[in-house]
Design a protein around this motif. Structure first.
Motif, PDB file in Angstrom:
ATOM      1  N   PRO A 162      30.615  20.842  57.353  1.00 21.05           N
ATOM      2  CA  PRO A 162      30.836  19.426  57.477  1.00 21.05           C
ATOM      3  C   PRO A 162      31.970  19.203  58.460  1.00 21.05           C
ATOM      4  CG  PRO A 162      31.506  20.175  55.498  1.00 21.05           C
ATOM      5  CD  PRO A 162      30.856  21.420  56.159  1.00 21.05           C
ATOM      6  N   GLU A 163      32.641  20.357  58.742  1.00 18.28           N
ATOM      7  CA  GLU A 163      33.757  19.984  59.942  1.00 18.28           C
ATOM      8  C   GLU A 163      33.379  20.069  61.378  1.00 18.28           C
ATOM      9  OE1 GLU A 163      36.875  22.747  59.189  1.00 18.28           O
ATOM     10  OE2 GLU A 163      37.149  22.237  56.950  1.00 18.28           O
ATOM     11  N   LEU A 164      32.336  20.552  61.722  1.00 15.71           N
ATOM     12  CA  LEU A 164      31.730  20.748  62.946  1.00 15.71           C
ATOM     13  C   LEU A 164      31.659  19.085  63.451  1.00 15.71           C
ATOM     14  CD1 LEU A 164      29.267  23.310  62.519  1.00 15.71           C
ATOM     15  CD2 LEU A 164      31.368  23.773  63.635  1.00 15.71           C
ATOM     16  N   PRO A 165      32.040  19.260  65.001  1.00 18.12           N
ATOM     17  CA  PRO A 165      31.744  17.878  65.550  1.00 18.12           C
ATOM     18  C   PRO A 165      30.181  17.438  65.720  1.00 18.12           C
ATOM     19  CG  PRO A 165      32.462  19.533  66.954  1.00 18.12           C
ATOM     20  CD  PRO A 165      32.320  20.286  65.765  1.00 18.12           C
ATOM     21  N   HIS A 166      29.775  16.244  65.261  1.00 25.68           N
ATOM     22  CA  HIS A 166      28.717  15.830  65.415  1.00 25.68           C
ATOM     23  C   HIS A 166      27.933  15.879  66.873  1.00 25.68           C
ATOM     24  CE1 HIS A 166      28.317  14.769  61.387  1.00 25.68           C
ATOM     25  NE2 HIS A 166      28.992  13.584  61.366  1.00 25.68           N
ATOM     26  N   GLU A 167      29.032  15.659  67.908  1.00 25.90           N
ATOM     27  CA  GLU A 167      28.623  15.665  69.169  1.00 25.90           C
ATOM     28  C   GLU A 167      28.072  16.952  69.700  1.00 25.90           C
ATOM     29  OE1 GLU A 167      32.902  15.479  69.186  1.00 25.90           O
ATOM     30  OE2 GLU A 167      31.515  14.772  67.900  1.00 25.90           O
ATOM     31  N   ASN A 177      23.926  17.761  51.321  1.00 25.02           N
ATOM     32  CA  ASN A 177      23.421  17.193  50.194  1.00 25.02           C
ATOM     33  C   ASN A 177      24.214  15.744  49.858  1.00 25.02           C
ATOM     34  OD1 ASN A 177      25.536  18.302  49.167  1.00 25.02           O
ATOM     35  ND2 ASN A 177      24.565  19.146  47.301  1.00 25.02           N
ATOM     36  N   HIS A 178      25.021  15.412  50.661  1.00 22.85           N
ATOM     37  CA  HIS A 178      25.877  14.311  50.484  1.00 22.85           C
ATOM     38  C   HIS A 178      26.280  13.555  51.766  1.00 22.85           C
ATOM     39  CE1 HIS A 178      28.831  12.033  48.275  1.00 22.85           C
ATOM     40  NE2 HIS A 178      29.836  12.085  49.489  1.00 22.85           N
ATOM     41  N   LEU A 179      25.098  12.698  52.082  1.00 25.08           N
ATOM     42  CA  LEU A 179      24.962  11.830  53.272  1.00 25.08           C
ATOM     43  C   LEU A 179      26.183  10.828  53.150  1.00 25.08           C
ATOM     44  CD1 LEU A 179      21.411  11.327  54.001  1.00 25.08           C
ATOM     45  CD2 LEU A 179      23.049  12.843  55.267  1.00 25.08           C
ATOM     46  N   THR A 180      26.846  10.438  54.130  1.00 23.34           N
ATOM     47  CA  THR A 180      27.950   9.335  54.168  1.00 23.34           C
ATOM     48  C   THR A 180      27.390   8.357  55.337  1.00 23.34           C
ATOM     49  OG1 THR A 180      29.229  10.568  55.831  1.00 23.34           O
ATOM     50  CG2 THR A 180      29.518  11.142  53.476  1.00 23.34           C
ATOM     51  N   LYS A 181      28.283   7.291  55.386  1.00 17.21           N
ATOM     52  CA  LYS A 181      27.900   6.338  56.527  1.00 17.21           C
ATOM     53  C   LYS A 181      28.388   6.811  57.764  1.00 17.21           C
ATOM     54  CE  LYS A 181      27.752   2.249  53.388  1.00 17.21           C
ATOM     55  NZ  LYS A 181      28.482   0.969  53.152  1.00 17.21           N
ATOM     56  N   VAL A 208      16.947  18.461  53.973  1.00 19.93           N
ATOM     57  CA  VAL A 208      18.047  17.390  53.892  1.00 19.93           C
ATOM     58  C   VAL A 208      17.446  16.206  52.945  1.00 19.93           C
ATOM     59  CG1 VAL A 208      19.209  15.802  55.312  1.00 19.93           C
ATOM     60  CG2 VAL A 208      19.346  18.217  55.824  1.00 19.93           C
ATOM     61  N   ILE A 209      16.280  15.821  53.496  1.00 14.14           N
ATOM     62  CA  ILE A 209      15.695  14.795  52.903  1.00 14.14           C
ATOM     63  C   ILE A 209      15.663  14.997  51.457  1.00 14.14           C
ATOM     64  CG2 ILE A 209      13.437  13.431  52.465  1.00 14.14           C
ATOM     65  CD1 ILE A 209      13.051  14.044  55.711  1.00 14.14           C
ATOM     66  N   GLY A 217      24.771   3.388  44.520  1.00 13.95           N
ATOM     67  CA  GLY A 217      25.816   3.226  45.547  1.00 13.95           C
ATOM     68  C   GLY A 217      25.413   3.475  46.833  1.00 13.95           C
ATOM     69  N   ASP A 218      26.541   3.911  47.618  1.00 12.97           N
ATOM     70  CA  ASP A 218      26.521   4.247  49.003  1.00 12.97           C
ATOM     71  C   ASP A 218      25.377   5.101  49.057  1.00 12.97           C
ATOM     72  OD1 ASP A 218      28.507   2.301  49.693  1.00 12.97           O
ATOM     73  OD2 ASP A 218      30.138   3.680  49.787  1.00 12.97           O
ATOM     74  N   GLU A 219      25.202   6.279  48.231  1.00 14.89           N
ATOM     75  CA  GLU A 219      24.373   7.459  48.347  1.00 14.89           C
ATOM     76  C   GLU A 219      22.938   6.837  48.230  1.00 14.89           C
ATOM     77  OE1 GLU A 219      25.862   9.289  44.937  1.00 14.89           O
ATOM     78  OE2 GLU A 219      26.965  10.798  46.182  1.00 14.89           O
ATOM     79  N   LYS A 220      22.495   5.853  47.531  1.00 14.08           N
ATOM     80  CA  LYS A 220      21.148   5.149  47.623  1.00 14.08           C
ATOM     81  C   LYS A 220      21.032   4.336  49.085  1.00 14.08           C
ATOM     82  CE  LYS A 220      18.431   1.616  45.389  1.00 14.08           C
ATOM     83  NZ  LYS A 220      18.340   0.553  44.314  1.00 14.08           N
ATOM     84  N   PHE A 221      22.136   3.911  49.568  1.00 13.66           N
ATOM     85  CA  PHE A 221      21.944   3.423  50.853  1.00 13.66           C
ATOM     86  C   PHE A 221      21.732   4.271  51.884  1.00 13.66           C
ATOM     87  CE2 PHE A 221      24.003   2.231  54.986  1.00 13.66           C
ATOM     88  CZ  PHE A 221      23.110   1.079  55.225  1.00 13.66           C
ATOM     89  N   MET A 222      22.217   5.548  51.706  1.00 11.42           N
ATOM     90  CA  MET A 222      21.917   6.582  52.730  1.00 11.42           C
ATOM     91  C   MET A 222      20.639   7.194  52.502  1.00 11.42           C
ATOM     92  SD  MET A 222      24.520   6.174  54.776  1.00 11.42           S
ATOM     93  CE  MET A 222      23.753   7.737  56.056  1.00 11.42           C
ATOM     94  N   CYS A 223      20.395   7.350  51.344  1.00 12.64           N
ATOM     95  CA  CYS A 223      18.861   7.880  50.988  1.00 12.64           C
ATOM     96  C   CYS A 223      17.964   7.101  51.466  1.00 12.64           C
ATOM     97  CB  CYS A 223      18.949   8.304  49.543  1.00 12.64           C
ATOM     98  SG  CYS A 223      17.089   8.548  49.132  1.00 12.64           S
ATOM     99  N   GLU A 224      17.940   5.710  51.186  1.00 12.52           N
ATOM    100  CA  GLU A 224      17.001   4.673  51.913  1.00 12.52           C
ATOM    101  C   GLU A 224      16.848   4.681  53.437  1.00 12.52           C
ATOM    102  OE1 GLU A 224      18.376   1.023  50.187  1.00 12.52           O
ATOM    103  OE2 GLU A 224      17.344   1.324  48.210  1.00 12.52           O
ATOM    104  N   ALA A 225      18.167   4.682  53.955  1.00 11.99           N
ATOM    105  CA  ALA A 225      18.020   4.976  55.644  1.00 11.99           C
ATOM    106  C   ALA A 225      17.322   6.167  55.921  1.00 11.99           C
ATOM    107  CB  ALA A 225      19.620   4.975  56.152  1.00 11.99           C
ATOM    108  N   LEU A 226      17.687   7.085  55.194  1.00 10.06           N
ATOM    109  CA  LEU A 226      17.042   8.497  55.693  1.00 10.06           C
ATOM    110  C   LEU A 226      15.456   8.315  55.560  1.00 10.06           C
ATOM    111  CD1 LEU A 226      17.842  11.513  56.369  1.00 10.06           C
ATOM    112  CD2 LEU A 226      17.471  12.057  53.958  1.00 10.06           C
TER     113      LEU A 226
END
Length: 296
Positions: A162-167, A177-181, A208-209, A217-226
């Motif tokens: 999780p510390e690796l740069p996304h770019e 297993n813990h998506l965030t915004k 991941v899916i 909460g936010d986890e539901k939001f991220m799951c729906e986005a995924l």
């Protein structure tokens, strides 16, 4: 905030190896991957052995830069920790490679890569406290999430996912297993479209899916986005399940049938057996054997 855990086994190890292969794709002609590589004739195995071709040029990726001929991967999933004992056990696994290969000179051609979802503070503290190196920090930060550990007989690197740069490492940084915004889902979606038939990408995203089937909460939001982002893939799995149901001669739409077919598909995808899933839709006898194999 508590969330309901996804049901069924998630093959994190297969997803992690797939993520490595995706991230190191530019070097695919020089790297050979051996998941669950045996270290003796018993049950002793390492998560993956990556063999670099003798004629390979220097690898440009920071993760691959340390690689020599034989590169051991030791991975800990989201619910595990890279402990002190894990660290020494992984080193013992790496050091056993020359004996298993019966190539004693291979001791000079080995590296160890530790992959974890959690920053191992206790392990790092232990290494710093007990290092014989007096001139520099034995845990050297190369980039965010990537550290060299200067201790022992072989080169060791630590990857904190999780510390690796996304770019720089889009896929490995999003193995969670813990998506965030802050998770770049749209970027993953765009990258996936060009490789949606590639089993490596399918294995990675399947984990991941399924791991992020959250409900609050936010986890539901991220799951729906995924799920919205990869609706096509999820629908394809459902359609394959329905096709399998037809082959089985069971009424489409029954909850029991869809549940069994979905379970079979997930198990095959987790095992990277895409061809088996396709063959099952055309060969009823083979479908029966798969159902028996997985006790469905």
């Amino acid at each position: 905030m508590k969330s309901s855990k996804p049901k069924g086994h998630i093959n994190w190890h297969a997803a992690a190896v797939a993520g490595l292969q995706i991230e190191l794709a530019e070097h695919r002609d020089y790297l050979t991957y051996h998941p669950e590589y045996p270290l003796n004739r018993g049950k002793r195995r390492t998560d993956c052995l990556i063999i670099k071709a003798p004629d390979a040029p220097p690898l440009t990726s920071p993760i691959g830069r340390i690689f020599r001929r034989y590169n051991i991967i030791d991975y800990k999933g989201p619910d595990e920790s890279m402990t002190i004992s894990n660290f020494f056990k992984a080193q013992s696994y790496a050091l056993s490679i020359p004996d298993y290969l019966k190539q004693h000179q291979a001791i000079h051609e080995i590296t160890l890569t530790l992959m974890t979802h959690r920053h191992p503070r206790i392990l790092i503290s232990y290494i710093r406290k007990n290092s014989l190196e007096n001139t520099k920090d034995p845990v050297e930060k190369i980039i965010d999430g990537l550290y060299y550990i200067h201790i022992g007989f072989i080169p060791v690197q630590l990857i904190v996912l999780p510390e690796l740069p996304h770019e720089q490492y889009l896929w490995l940084s999003c193995l969670t297993n813990h998506l965030t915004k802050d998770t770049p889902l749209e970027q993953i979606g765009l990258a996936y479209k060009a490789h949606e038939d590639d089993p490596l990408y399918q294995t990675f995203l399947n984990a991941v899916i399924r791991a992020n089937s959250m409900k609050e909460g936010d986890e539901k939001f991220m799951c729906e986005a995924l799920e919205e982002l990869f609706a096509g893939r999820l629908e394809a799995q459902k359609q394959l399940g329905m096709q399998l149901g037809v082959q089985k001669g069971v009424q489409i739409g029954t909850q029991e049938t869809l549940s069994k077919m979905s379970s079979l598909i997930n198990k095959l995808l987790n095992s990277n057996r895409i061809d088996d899933a396709k063959r099952a839709t055309e060969d009823p006898a083979y479908l029966d054997s798969l159902m028996a194999e997985f006790k469905l």
